[in-house]
Scaffold this active site. Sequence first.
Site, PDB file in Angstrom:
ATOM      1  N   VAL A  60       0.837  -1.198   0.000  1.00  0.00           N
ATOM      2  CA  VAL A  60       0.000   0.000   0.000  1.00  0.00           C
ATOM      3  C   VAL A  60       0.874   1.251   0.000  1.00  0.00           C
ATOM      4  CG1 VAL A  60      -0.229   0.162   2.532  1.00  0.00           C
ATOM      5  CG2 VAL A  60      -2.070   1.015   1.060  1.00  0.00           C
ATOM      6  N   CYS A  61       0.374   2.305  -0.644  1.00  0.00           N
ATOM      7  CA  CYS A  61       0.994   3.635  -0.584  1.00  0.00           C
ATOM      8  C   CYS A  61      -0.145   4.641  -0.405  1.00  0.00           C
ATOM      9  CB  CYS A  61       1.835   3.905  -1.833  1.00  0.00           C
ATOM     10  SG  CYS A  61       0.891   4.051  -3.374  1.00  0.00           S
ATOM     11  N   ARG A  62       0.016   5.855  -0.859  1.00  0.00           N
ATOM     12  CA  ARG A  62      -1.030   6.862  -0.687  1.00  0.00           C
ATOM     13  C   ARG A  62      -2.209   6.617  -1.622  1.00  0.00           C
ATOM     14  NH1 ARG A  62      -2.377  11.874  -2.811  1.00  0.00           N
ATOM     15  NH2 ARG A  62      -0.534  11.876  -4.116  1.00  0.00           N
TER      16      ARG A  62
END
Length: 109
Positions: A60-62
């Site tokens: 996951v990232c932004r």
Amino acid sequence: MPYSVPAVTPADLPADAALVDVREHDEWDAGHAPGALHIPMGDLVSRLGELPADSTVYVVCRSGGRSARVTQYLNANGWDAVNVEGGMQLWSAQGRLVVAESGVDPQVI
């Protein structure tokens, strides 16, 4: 044809998922998923030994862009990795818990 990246939305993430957050330190400090492992994208290669080798890794990232690139890299190098579509922005929008150790109200930046 572009390489297809396996993906799942935050709502469809397994409860026991090995979640790796590849955002930068300031993003992590502002708010992150409980139980996630924080390995910024730039540190990934030097910290590969911290990833579980025997289970699927959810990345996951932004918003899903960086995590898609990390997912491609991991899958090309022997891991079973899945991108979390929409990243922490969708995670938060879907009402999933976001925490911060700093004591401030957690937020996704």
